[in-house]
Scaffold this motif. Sequence first.
Motif, PDB file in Angstrom:
ATOM      1  N   THR A 207       0.814  -1.222   0.000  1.00  0.00           N
ATOM      2  CA  THR A 207       0.000   0.000   0.000  1.00  0.00           C
ATOM      3  C   THR A 207       0.845   1.268   0.000  1.00  0.00           C
ATOM      4  OG1 THR A 207      -0.074   0.114   2.420  1.00  0.00           O
ATOM      5  CG2 THR A 207      -1.801  -1.180   1.317  1.00  0.00           C
ATOM      6  N   GLY A 208       2.131   1.134   0.356  1.00  0.00           N
ATOM      7  CA  GLY A 208       3.002   2.297   0.453  1.00  0.00           C
ATOM      8  C   GLY A 208       2.795   3.095   1.733  1.00  0.00           C
ATOM      9  N   GLU A 209       2.053   2.538   2.674  1.00  0.00           N
ATOM     10  CA  GLU A 209       1.716   3.263   3.893  1.00  0.00           C
ATOM     11  C   GLU A 209       2.678   2.997   5.033  1.00  0.00           C
ATOM     12  OE1 GLU A 209      -2.269   2.062   4.787  1.00  0.00           O
ATOM     13  OE2 GLU A 209      -3.121   3.272   3.181  1.00  0.00           O
ATOM     14  N   LEU A 210       2.881   4.020   5.856  1.00  0.00           N
ATOM     15  CA  LEU A 210       3.615   3.882   7.103  1.00  0.00           C
ATOM     16  C   LEU A 210       2.693   3.180   8.088  1.00  0.00           C
ATOM     17  CD1 LEU A 210       6.038   4.537   8.963  1.00  0.00           C
ATOM     18  CD2 LEU A 210       4.898   6.708   9.469  1.00  0.00           C
ATOM     19  N   VAL A 211       3.150   2.042   8.630  1.00  0.00           N
ATOM     20  CA  VAL A 211       2.355   1.268   9.581  1.00  0.00           C
ATOM     21  C   VAL A 211       2.599   1.760  11.005  1.00  0.00           C
ATOM     22  CG1 VAL A 211       1.935  -1.052  10.525  1.00  0.00           C
ATOM     23  CG2 VAL A 211       2.397  -0.759   8.071  1.00  0.00           C
ATOM     24  N   LYS A 212       3.873   1.990  11.320  1.00  0.00           N
ATOM     25  CA  LYS A 212       4.237   2.375  12.688  1.00  0.00           C
ATOM     26  C   LYS A 212       5.574   3.096  12.661  1.00  0.00           C
ATOM     27  CE  LYS A 212       3.701   1.482  17.263  1.00  0.00           C
ATOM     28  NZ  LYS A 212       2.560   1.668  18.089  1.00  0.00           N
ATOM     29  N   SER A 213       5.696   4.099  13.517  1.00  0.00           N
ATOM     30  CA  SER A 213       6.957   4.812  13.689  1.00  0.00           C
ATOM     31  C   SER A 213       7.406   4.653  15.133  1.00  0.00           C
ATOM     32  CB  SER A 213       6.759   6.288  13.345  1.00  0.00           C
ATOM     33  OG  SER A 213       7.988   6.975  13.416  1.00  0.00           O
ATOM     34  N   LEU A 214       8.570   4.049  15.313  1.00  0.00           N
ATOM     35  CA  LEU A 214       9.140   3.861  16.653  1.00  0.00           C
ATOM     36  C   LEU A 214      10.120   4.998  16.901  1.00  0.00           C
ATOM     37  CD1 LEU A 214       9.824   0.038  16.348  1.00  0.00           C
ATOM     38  CD2 LEU A 214       7.915   1.128  17.518  1.00  0.00           C
ATOM     39  N   ASN A 215       9.610   6.111  17.371  1.00  0.00           N
ATOM     40  CA  ASN A 215      10.451   7.275  17.635  1.00  0.00           C
ATOM     41  C   ASN A 215      11.346   6.987  18.832  1.00  0.00           C
ATOM     42  OD1 ASN A 215       9.184   8.690  15.536  1.00  0.00           O
ATOM     43  ND2 ASN A 215       7.526   9.262  16.905  1.00  0.00           N
ATOM     44  N   ASN A 216      12.584   7.452  18.767  1.00  0.00           N
ATOM     45  CA  ASN A 216      13.578   7.205  19.820  1.00  0.00           C
ATOM     46  C   ASN A 216      13.732   5.712  20.126  1.00  0.00           C
ATOM     47  OD1 ASN A 216      14.141  10.022  20.268  1.00  0.00           O
ATOM     48  ND2 ASN A 216      12.117  10.121  21.227  1.00  0.00           N
ATOM     49  N   ALA A 217      13.772   4.907  19.069  1.00  0.00           N
ATOM     50  CA  ALA A 217      13.951   3.465  19.226  1.00  0.00           C
ATOM     51  C   ALA A 217      15.282   3.157  19.914  1.00  0.00           C
ATOM     52  CB  ALA A 217      13.895   2.776  17.866  1.00  0.00           C
ATOM     53  N   HIS A 218      16.288   3.971  19.640  1.00  0.00           N
ATOM     54  CA  HIS A 218      17.593   3.891  20.295  1.00  0.00           C
ATOM     55  C   HIS A 218      17.951   5.299  20.742  1.00  0.00           C
ATOM     56  CE1 HIS A 218      19.108  -0.241  19.423  1.00  0.00           C
ATOM     57  NE2 HIS A 218      18.246  -0.181  18.420  1.00  0.00           N
ATOM     58  N   LYS A 219      18.986   5.394  21.558  1.00  0.00           N
ATOM     59  CA  LYS A 219      19.441   6.709  22.014  1.00  0.00           C
ATOM     60  C   LYS A 219      20.405   7.360  21.024  1.00  0.00           C
ATOM     61  CE  LYS A 219      18.853   5.630  26.863  1.00  0.00           C
ATOM     62  NZ  LYS A 219      19.504   5.275  28.111  1.00  0.00           N
ATOM     63  N   ASP A 220      20.785   6.620  19.988  1.00  0.00           N
ATOM     64  CA  ASP A 220      21.739   7.108  19.001  1.00  0.00           C
ATOM     65  C   ASP A 220      21.308   6.593  17.629  1.00  0.00           C
ATOM     66  OD1 ASP A 220      24.031   8.321  17.951  1.00  0.00           O
ATOM     67  OD2 ASP A 220      25.301   7.571  19.561  1.00  0.00           O
ATOM     68  N   TRP A 221      22.085   6.951  16.582  1.00  0.00           N
ATOM     69  CA  TRP A 221      21.772   6.512  15.227  1.00  0.00           C
ATOM     70  C   TRP A 221      21.506   5.010  15.211  1.00  0.00           C
ATOM     71  CZ3 TRP A 221      26.147   8.637  11.587  1.00  0.00           C
ATOM     72  CH2 TRP A 221      26.196  10.030  11.664  1.00  0.00           C
ATOM     73  N   VAL A 222      20.489   4.592  14.476  1.00  0.00           N
ATOM     74  CA  VAL A 222      20.239   3.167  14.254  1.00  0.00           C
ATOM     75  C   VAL A 222      20.986   2.795  12.974  1.00  0.00           C
ATOM     76  CG1 VAL A 222      18.519   1.358  14.004  1.00  0.00           C
ATOM     77  CG2 VAL A 222      17.971   3.421  15.332  1.00  0.00           C
ATOM     78  N   CYS A 223      21.953   1.899  13.107  1.00  0.00           N
ATOM     79  CA  CYS A 223      22.873   1.603  11.998  1.00  0.00           C
ATOM     80  C   CYS A 223      22.718   0.206  11.414  1.00  0.00           C
ATOM     81  CB  CYS A 223      24.314   1.793  12.464  1.00  0.00           C
ATOM     82  SG  CYS A 223      24.679   3.455  13.045  1.00  0.00           S
ATOM     83  N   GLY A 224      21.946  -0.669  12.067  1.00  0.00           N
ATOM     84  CA  GLY A 224      21.773  -2.033  11.567  1.00  0.00           C
ATOM     85  C   GLY A 224      20.378  -2.543  11.858  1.00  0.00           C
TER      86      GLY A 224
END
Length: 187
Positions: free
Chosen positions: A93-110
Amino acid sequence: KLSGGHQAAIMCLAIGPHGGASSQDQDSNYVITGSKDHYIKVFEVPENKGGVIGPSLNLEPPHYDGIQCMTISGDILFSASRDTCIKKWNLRTGELVKSLNNAHKDWVCGLSFLHGENLVISGCRGGNIKLWSTESCSLVGEMKAHNSTINTITTNSSHIFTASNDGHIGMWRLRQTFDKSPDSESS
């Protein structure tokens, strides 16, 4: 050639079979690009055909900083960014299902799906890994894996592998209910 480009460096790619029901869909693959321009573009690339292919989707809303990594399973894409956010997308659908804001305290790299489980694993610049439910996007577990940035994560049927700036490759296994603690007596 894939065209319809980004406005900045492309930092990651994810590919997977198109999950559509028609035979035409099954003869194509998703090729997804993530860029420092904060955007994710989805291309549907037919098998055994050449030419110039433009994006079929531009996923919105974009991240607030550059995309660092993505992982795909069927029509579900997880993306992660320097904005510390992980996003779950429905590619059909091209839709955003969920946004996990502040999933980590720093850049998510993997990011990586864990084969045979309904889990996604994320790793960050702080050296931590987290396990997320693919269905609810709730946090299942976390641990300190490295003393520096986790640059990438991949999995096979039994292990999680993390590669870091500290020069080490971590090999991890999810504890099963029948596993004994390393501190328990052996029988």
